[in-house]
Design a protein around this motif. Structure first.
Motif, PDB file in Angstrom:
ATOM      1  N   LEU A  63       6.416   9.765   1.012  1.00 31.63           N
ATOM      2  CA  LEU A  63       5.745   8.595   0.462  1.00 31.63           C
ATOM      3  C   LEU A  63       6.066   7.414   1.377  1.00 31.63           C
ATOM      4  CD1 LEU A  63       6.406   8.867  -3.383  1.00 31.63           C
ATOM      5  CD2 LEU A  63       4.193   8.974  -2.233  1.00 31.63           C
ATOM      6  N   VAL A  64       5.024   6.792   1.901  1.00 24.45           N
ATOM      7  CA  VAL A  64       5.207   5.684   2.834  1.00 24.45           C
ATOM      8  C   VAL A  64       4.642   4.410   2.206  1.00 24.45           C
ATOM      9  CG1 VAL A  64       4.826   4.847   5.174  1.00 24.45           C
ATOM     10  CG2 VAL A  64       4.910   7.306   4.734  1.00 24.45           C
ATOM     11  N   THR A  65       5.453   3.358   2.241  1.00 28.76           N
ATOM     12  CA  THR A  65       5.022   2.066   1.721  1.00 28.76           C
ATOM     13  C   THR A  65       4.734   1.127   2.890  1.00 28.76           C
ATOM     14  OG1 THR A  65       6.414   2.333  -0.237  1.00 28.76           O
ATOM     15  CG2 THR A  65       5.625   0.105   0.246  1.00 28.76           C
ATOM     16  N   PHE A  66       3.601   0.464   2.825  1.00 29.32           N
ATOM     17  CA  PHE A  66       3.200  -0.510   3.836  1.00 29.32           C
ATOM     18  C   PHE A  66       3.081  -1.875   3.167  1.00 29.32           C
ATOM     19  CE2 PHE A  66       1.623   3.596   5.054  1.00 29.32           C
ATOM     20  CZ  PHE A  66       1.793   3.670   6.420  1.00 29.32           C
ATOM     21  N   ARG A  67       3.325  -2.929   3.940  1.00 31.43           N
ATOM     22  CA  ARG A  67       3.159  -4.295   3.441  1.00 31.43           C
ATOM     23  C   ARG A  67       2.193  -5.011   4.374  1.00 31.43           C
ATOM     24  NH1 ARG A  67       6.305  -9.017   3.911  1.00 31.43           N
ATOM     25  NH2 ARG A  67       7.825  -7.859   5.166  1.00 31.43           N
ATOM     26  N   VAL A  68       1.049  -5.436   3.818  1.00 31.93           N
ATOM     27  CA  VAL A  68      -0.038  -5.999   4.625  1.00 31.93           C
ATOM     28  C   VAL A  68      -0.566  -7.288   3.996  1.00 31.93           C
ATOM     29  CG1 VAL A  68      -0.753  -3.721   5.471  1.00 31.93           C
ATOM     30  CG2 VAL A  68      -1.773  -4.635   3.378  1.00 31.93           C
ATOM     31  N   ARG A  69      -1.391  -8.000   4.765  1.00 27.30           N
ATOM     32  CA  ARG A  69      -2.082  -9.171   4.219  1.00 27.30           C
ATOM     33  C   ARG A  69      -3.257  -8.709   3.350  1.00 27.30           C
ATOM     34  NH1 ARG A  69      -1.018  -9.912   9.448  1.00 27.30           N
ATOM     35  NH2 ARG A  69       0.453 -11.544  10.036  1.00 27.30           N
ATOM     36  N   GLU A  70      -3.973  -7.711   3.865  1.00 27.03           N
ATOM     37  CA  GLU A  70      -5.067  -7.106   3.112  1.00 27.03           C
ATOM     38  C   GLU A  70      -5.151  -5.639   3.517  1.00 27.03           C
ATOM     39  OE1 GLU A  70      -9.083  -8.219   4.570  1.00 27.03           O
ATOM     40  OE2 GLU A  70      -8.017  -9.849   5.565  1.00 27.03           O
ATOM     41  N   PRO A  71      -5.428  -4.740   2.569  1.00 31.03           N
ATOM     42  CA  PRO A  71      -5.424  -3.300   2.853  1.00 31.03           C
ATOM     43  C   PRO A  71      -6.343  -2.892   3.997  1.00 31.03           C
ATOM     44  CG  PRO A  71      -5.467  -3.681   0.496  1.00 31.03           C
ATOM     45  CD  PRO A  71      -5.667  -5.027   1.139  1.00 31.03           C
ATOM     46  N   GLY A  72      -7.433  -3.644   4.202  1.00 32.92           N
ATOM     47  CA  GLY A  72      -8.372  -3.298   5.265  1.00 32.92           C
ATOM     48  C   GLY A  72      -7.722  -3.215   6.637  1.00 32.92           C
ATOM     49  N   GLU A  73      -6.567  -3.853   6.812  1.00 32.52           N
ATOM     50  CA  GLU A  73      -5.865  -3.781   8.083  1.00 32.52           C
ATOM     51  C   GLU A  73      -5.411  -2.355   8.409  1.00 32.52           C
ATOM     52  OE1 GLU A  73      -3.689  -8.052   8.603  1.00 32.52           O
ATOM     53  OE2 GLU A  73      -2.959  -6.816   6.954  1.00 32.52           O
ATOM     54  N   LEU A  74      -5.328  -1.522   7.372  1.00 36.06           N
ATOM     55  CA  LEU A  74      -4.881  -0.136   7.572  1.00 36.06           C
ATOM     56  C   LEU A  74      -6.031   0.871   7.554  1.00 36.06           C
ATOM     57  CD1 LEU A  74      -1.710   0.049   5.261  1.00 36.06           C
ATOM     58  CD2 LEU A  74      -1.742   0.126   7.763  1.00 36.06           C
ATOM     59  N   LEU A  75      -7.259   0.412   7.315  1.00 35.35           N
ATOM     60  CA  LEU A  75      -8.373   1.335   7.099  1.00 35.35           C
ATOM     61  C   LEU A  75      -8.573   2.305   8.259  1.00 35.35           C
ATOM     62  CD1 LEU A  75     -10.731   2.290   5.383  1.00 35.35           C
ATOM     63  CD2 LEU A  75     -12.145   0.504   6.453  1.00 35.35           C
ATOM     64  N   GLN A  76      -8.758   1.793   9.474  1.00 39.52           N
ATOM     65  CA  GLN A  76      -9.014   2.667  10.618  1.00 39.52           C
ATOM     66  C   GLN A  76      -7.827   3.586  10.904  1.00 39.52           C
ATOM     67  OE1 GLN A  76     -12.036   2.860  11.828  1.00 39.52           O
ATOM     68  NE2 GLN A  76     -12.657   1.214  10.446  1.00 39.52           N
ATOM     69  N   VAL A 122       0.869  -1.185   0.000  1.00 39.46           N
ATOM     70  CA  VAL A 122       0.000   0.000   0.000  1.00 39.46           C
ATOM     71  C   VAL A 122       0.906   1.236   0.000  1.00 39.46           C
ATOM     72  CG1 VAL A 122      -1.717   1.316   1.291  1.00 39.46           C
ATOM     73  CG2 VAL A 122      -1.839  -1.194   1.248  1.00 39.46           C
ATOM     74  N   LEU A 123       0.654   2.136  -0.933  1.00 36.75           N
ATOM     75  CA  LEU A 123       1.450   3.365  -1.040  1.00 36.75           C
ATOM     76  C   LEU A 123       0.597   4.548  -0.619  1.00 36.75           C
ATOM     77  CD1 LEU A 123       4.157   4.639  -1.924  1.00 36.75           C
ATOM     78  CD2 LEU A 123       3.168   4.888  -4.221  1.00 36.75           C
ATOM     79  N   ILE A 124       1.106   5.326   0.336  1.00 37.16           N
ATOM     80  CA  ILE A 124       0.354   6.457   0.881  1.00 37.16           C
ATOM     81  C   ILE A 124       1.214   7.710   0.869  1.00 37.16           C
ATOM     82  CG2 ILE A 124      -0.721   7.397   2.973  1.00 37.16           C
ATOM     83  CD1 ILE A 124      -1.587   4.594   3.705  1.00 37.16           C
TER      84      ILE A 124
END
Length: 315
Positions: free
Chosen positions: A270-283, A239-241
């Motif tokens: 620019l921050v890169t995240f690595r997740v199983r599914e993007p929803g983990e970062l929603l909140q 995920v790129l934010i």
């Protein structure tokens, strides 16, 4: 380490271990095997009951116990700070033991060291906010699970997943064989074999409810060792934010578990995240308001947008 300190440390190592080879001791104390041979001879001549078994190593005669030793100032401070940590983060049983241990350590310290240790401890503070200290419910789970691990018995509990299943359900009943407990990022996590998933799973104690200890016994697998266990890394979605400059420092300090890289950008970082599914970062993303913009993946942009629209309808 001087010779006298090393001799004492060798005895302590032999007290902790049934058998140690000269090579093991040499590696531990970063010295030669020949030096260890001389140290063992010196200890034997001093009356320490050490047995040497050819091809196996050295051990202490059963029943031999080193008399109480004194603590240096730094050792005393380390132990006392450790008891503070255990009192805050463990269950009531170990909290009480930490307090009694602290009293015993302070009681045996010479007055000069006790006074200086007190002064040094006043310059440190192991601060825990209300969010950091485990709630009563979590500590109760911790104590029950700890007992189940020691007795080799399974447990059952209702578990709430943070991310809902495809059908929208977040609740499930789990029966597990508890392998061990890990304090991870300030939260207690149970590593266990889950009968529902037929695999090792991780469970946050804060999401457990209605926990009961079962009579069913289990055997810890011979090849499982908590101290070297590494969970499989299945975080394959990036995920790129874009983070606005005015909150960039705060985002860095948040130390988000999923954060991979941070790169300077004309409009912020620019921050890169690595997740199983993007929803983990929603909140987490929504919590920063307009201070960050999701760039990739597009599906996560849509998810954030939909959540914002729902919020707008309610306001």
């Amino acid at each position: 380490m001087n010779k006298m300190d090393r001799l004492l440390a060798i005895v302590l190592e032999l007290q902790r271990n049934k058998m140690l080879r000269a090579e093991d001791l040499a590696a531990t104390f970063e010295t030669s095997v020949r030096t260890i041979y001389r140290d063992i001879q010196a200890l034997s001549e001093a009356g320490v009951s050490i047995i040497g078994a050819p091809g196996q190593g050295y051990s202490l005669i059963e029943g031999y116990f080193l008399p109480p030793v004194s603590f240096t100032l730094d050792e005393a401070v380390t132990l006392l700070i450790g008891t503070d940590f255990i009192e805050q983060r463990f269950d009531a049983h170990y909290g009480n033991k930490a307090r009694s241990s602290k009293a015993k350590i302070e009681a045996i310290l010479p007055e000069a060291i006790r006074s200086e240790a007190s002064q040094i401890r006043k310059s440190f503070r192991l601060f825990a906010s209300a969010e950091d200290i485990a709630p009563i419910q979590e500590k109760a789970c911790l104590e029950a699970i700890r007992g189940a691990i020691l007795e080799g018995r399974k447990i059952r509990f209702r578990y709430s997943k943070r991310i809902a299943e495809a059908d929208g359900n977040r609740q499930s009943i789990r029966t597990v064989a508890p392998y061990g407990l890990v304090l991870h990022h300030g939260s207690w996590v149970l590593i266990a074999w889950c009968e529902l998933r037929q695999d090792i799973r991780h469970f946050r104690l804060s999401r457990m409810r209605e926990l009961i200890n079962l009579e069913d016994e289990f055997m810890l697998p011979a090849d499982f060792h908590l101290e070297v266990y590494q969970p499989p890394d299945d975080r394959n979605v990036h995920v790129l934010i874009l983070v606005q400059a005015d909150i960039a420092d705060k985002v860095r300090e948040s130390n988000n578990f999923y954060m991979e890289t941070i790169e300077e950008h004309a409009e912020g970082v620019l921050v890169t995240f690595r997740v199983r599914e993007p929803g983990e970062l929603l909140q987490w993303v929504l919590g920063w308001g307009g201070g960050m913009v999701v760039l990739e993946p597009e599906s996560f942009r849509d998810q954030v947008r939909n959540e914002i629209e729902i919020m707008l309808k309610r306001y």
